[in-house]
Design a protein around this motif. Sequence first.
Motif, PDB file in Angstrom:
ATOM      1  N   VAL A  95       0.816  -1.206   0.000  1.00 56.72           N
ATOM      2  CA  VAL A  95       0.000   0.000   0.000  1.00 56.72           C
ATOM      3  C   VAL A  95       0.853   1.261   0.000  1.00 56.72           C
ATOM      4  N   ALA A  96       2.064   1.214   0.576  1.00 60.24           N
ATOM      5  CA  ALA A  96       2.884   2.424   0.707  1.00 60.24           C
ATOM      6  C   ALA A  96       3.240   3.052  -0.647  1.00 60.24           C
ATOM      7  N   PRO A  97       3.831   2.334  -1.612  1.00 60.99           N
ATOM      8  CA  PRO A  97       4.154   2.979  -2.894  1.00 60.99           C
ATOM      9  C   PRO A  97       2.921   3.408  -3.669  1.00 60.99           C
ATOM     10  N   TRP A  98       1.833   2.641  -3.583  1.00 63.44           N
ATOM     11  CA  TRP A  98       0.619   3.015  -4.309  1.00 63.44           C
ATOM     12  C   TRP A  98       0.006   4.289  -3.731  1.00 63.44           C
ATOM     13  N   LEU A  99      -0.065   4.377  -2.418  1.00 63.51           N
ATOM     14  CA  LEU A  99      -0.661   5.559  -1.794  1.00 63.51           C
ATOM     15  C   LEU A  99       0.213   6.786  -2.004  1.00 63.51           C
ATOM     16  N   PHE A 100       1.531   6.614  -1.894  1.00 65.78           N
ATOM     17  CA  PHE A 100       2.435   7.739  -2.120  1.00 65.78           C
ATOM     18  C   PHE A 100       2.353   8.213  -3.567  1.00 65.78           C
ATOM     19  N   GLY A 101       2.328   7.272  -4.513  1.00 65.78           N
ATOM     20  CA  GLY A 101       2.242   7.654  -5.922  1.00 65.78           C
ATOM     21  C   GLY A 101       0.936   8.345  -6.260  1.00 65.78           C
ATOM     22  N   ALA A 102      -0.168   7.874  -5.687  1.00 64.67           N
ATOM     23  CA  ALA A 102      -1.466   8.489  -5.968  1.00 64.67           C
ATOM     24  C   ALA A 102      -1.537   9.904  -5.406  1.00 64.67           C
ATOM     25  N   VAL A 103      -1.060  10.104  -4.180  1.00 61.87           N
ATOM     26  CA  VAL A 103      -1.098  11.443  -3.568  1.00 61.87           C
ATOM     27  C   VAL A 103      -0.152  12.396  -4.300  1.00 61.87           C
ATOM     28  N   TYR A 104       1.017  11.893  -4.679  1.00 64.19           N
ATOM     29  CA  TYR A 104       1.982  12.754  -5.389  1.00 64.19           C
ATOM     30  C   TYR A 104       1.414  13.188  -6.740  1.00 64.19           C
ATOM     31  N   THR A 105       0.812  12.250  -7.473  1.00 65.71           N
ATOM     32  CA  THR A 105       0.228  12.601  -8.768  1.00 65.71           C
ATOM     33  C   THR A 105      -0.967  13.521  -8.599  1.00 65.71           C
ATOM     34  N   LEU A 106      -1.712  13.350  -7.510  1.00 66.66           N
ATOM     35  CA  LEU A 106      -2.842  14.231  -7.240  1.00 66.66           C
ATOM     36  C   LEU A 106      -2.379  15.666  -7.016  1.00 66.66           C
ATOM     37  N   LEU A 107      -1.307  15.842  -6.273  1.00 66.97           N
ATOM     38  CA  LEU A 107      -0.811  17.193  -5.979  1.00 66.97           C
ATOM     39  C   LEU A 107      -0.095  17.820  -7.168  1.00 66.97           C
ATOM     40  N   ARG A 108       0.518  16.999  -8.004  1.00 73.41           N
ATOM     41  CA  ARG A 108       1.283  17.523  -9.142  1.00 73.41           C
ATOM     42  C   ARG A 108       0.549  17.372 -10.461  1.00 73.41           C
ATOM     43  N   GLY A 109      -0.724  17.006 -10.408  1.00 70.79           N
ATOM     44  CA  GLY A 109      -1.477  16.805 -11.642  1.00 70.79           C
ATOM     45  C   GLY A 109      -1.623  18.078 -12.452  1.00 70.79           C
ATOM     46  N   GLU A 110      -1.573  17.937 -13.775  1.00 72.39           N
ATOM     47  CA  GLU A 110      -1.650  19.100 -14.655  1.00 72.39           C
ATOM     48  C   GLU A 110      -3.064  19.386 -15.108  1.00 72.39           C
ATOM     49  N   THR A 111      -3.923  18.393 -15.151  1.00 75.09           N
ATOM     50  CA  THR A 111      -5.304  18.584 -15.585  1.00 75.09           C
ATOM     51  C   THR A 111      -6.253  18.174 -14.464  1.00 75.09           C
ATOM     52  N   THR A 112      -7.451  18.740 -14.491  1.00 78.92           N
ATOM     53  CA  THR A 112      -8.457  18.391 -13.485  1.00 78.92           C
ATOM     54  C   THR A 112      -8.909  16.942 -13.634  1.00 78.92           C
ATOM     55  N   GLU A 113      -8.914  16.412 -14.850  1.00 78.55           N
ATOM     56  CA  GLU A 113      -9.306  15.024 -15.065  1.00 78.55           C
ATOM     57  C   GLU A 113      -8.318  14.067 -14.406  1.00 78.55           C
ATOM     58  N   GLU A 114      -7.041  14.368 -14.561  1.00 79.44           N
ATOM     59  CA  GLU A 114      -6.019  13.539 -13.927  1.00 79.44           C
ATOM     60  C   GLU A 114      -6.106  13.624 -12.410  1.00 79.44           C
ATOM     61  N   GLN A 115      -6.324  14.817 -11.882  1.00 80.07           N
ATOM     62  CA  GLN A 115      -6.446  14.978 -10.437  1.00 80.07           C
ATOM     63  C   GLN A 115      -7.682  14.259  -9.892  1.00 80.07           C
ATOM     64  N   GLU A 116      -8.756  14.277 -10.664  1.00 82.94           N
ATOM     65  CA  GLU A 116      -9.972  13.590 -10.234  1.00 82.94           C
ATOM     66  C   GLU A 116      -9.752  12.084 -10.156  1.00 82.94           C
ATOM     67  N   ILE A 117      -9.061  11.520 -11.130  1.00 85.98           N
ATOM     68  CA  ILE A 117      -8.792  10.081 -11.126  1.00 85.98           C
ATOM     69  C   ILE A 117      -7.889   9.712  -9.953  1.00 85.98           C
ATOM     70  N   MET A 118      -6.848  10.514  -9.722  1.00 89.54           N
ATOM     71  CA  MET A 118      -5.935  10.215  -8.620  1.00 89.54           C
ATOM     72  C   MET A 118      -6.605  10.404  -7.261  1.00 89.54           C
ATOM     73  N   LEU A 119      -7.530  11.363  -7.175  1.00 87.19           N
ATOM     74  CA  LEU A 119      -8.268  11.556  -5.931  1.00 87.19           C
ATOM     75  C   LEU A 119      -9.088  10.314  -5.598  1.00 87.19           C
ATOM     76  N   ASN A 120      -9.795   9.779  -6.574  1.00 81.32           N
ATOM     77  CA  ASN A 120     -10.605   8.597  -6.340  1.00 81.32           C
ATOM     78  C   ASN A 120      -9.751   7.347  -6.125  1.00 81.32           C
ATOM     79  N   LEU A 121      -8.586   7.294  -6.752  1.00 80.29           N
ATOM     80  CA  LEU A 121      -7.684   6.172  -6.482  1.00 80.29           C
ATOM     81  C   LEU A 121      -7.177   6.222  -5.040  1.00 80.29           C
ATOM     82  N   THR A 122      -6.884   7.428  -4.561  1.00 81.13           N
ATOM     83  CA  THR A 122      -6.453   7.583  -3.166  1.00 81.13           C
ATOM     84  C   THR A 122      -7.551   7.154  -2.203  1.00 81.13           C
ATOM     85  N   LEU A 123      -8.768   7.589  -2.478  1.00 78.63           N
ATOM     86  CA  LEU A 123      -9.893   7.198  -1.632  1.00 78.63           C
ATOM     87  C   LEU A 123     -10.143   5.697  -1.702  1.00 78.63           C
TER      88      LEU A 123
END
Length: 256
Positions: A95-123
């Motif tokens: 869970v550690a690399p997956w959660l870290f990768g999802a949160v990092y991509t969520l914070l550094r996402g360039e588009t709202t669509e990408e951030q939305e997907i990473m937000l739901n992956l984190t949840l």
Amino acid sequence: MSTSVFRRNSCRGGSCGARTSAEGNRRRSSSCFAPGAQAEDFSVSLNQPIVSIALRFFLAIDLWLSKRLGVCSCEEAAWGSIRPLVRLVEFSGHVAPWLFGAVYTLLRGETTEEQEIMLNLTLALLLDLMMVRLLKRLVRRRMPAQNRSDILSTFFVEKYSFPSGHATRAALCARFLMAQLVDTYSMRVLVLGWASLVSLSRLLLARHYVTDVCFGLAMGYCQYGLVEQLWVSWDCLQDVLLLKAVVQVRSMWTGL
């Protein structure tokens, strides 16, 4: 007479050698078990209900098959030489690399669509983590006796086995990626292959029983259906955050 004595001595030496090799094999196979581990008792009585007998028979098969598959449980096991590689596959489903990768991509996402997907992956990862922890606390099934503690398990202590968190996460992430990000046949095969290898690594390393992994895969597959039903859109999140900010400002204004 000398011939008979020589033949008797040679047979005696051969039996001793066979006994020594058998004891060595027995010692080598038992070295993979944790100290003080006790074998599970699956003895049955004809006075027991048929359901109880069938359950004990099923658990005995599960235990036997899990022991046969734990060929990388320690360095002295049959496939102990590939244990580092299997542990690497195991870490890819932690869970550690997956959660870290999802949160990092969520914070550094360039588009709202990408951030939305990473937000739901984190949840989804947080939901999976809580549900697995809850089931493990309720069932309280001990891990296999062959399980060998490693550096990673020292920081993330696991005492209970059912269900396999790696299996639930592998199935959940595989279905999530294929539904949201992966759109080619080759990538789908790669994702399914990764999920299968992560689940298989739990059995090869003797971390879980077969039933733990099978139930974990089914649980993770169903979890994505719940995530899809509770999908959080980016506009909905902004509305919630705006409403929260308005409530805070109103409470501050009222306090003044």
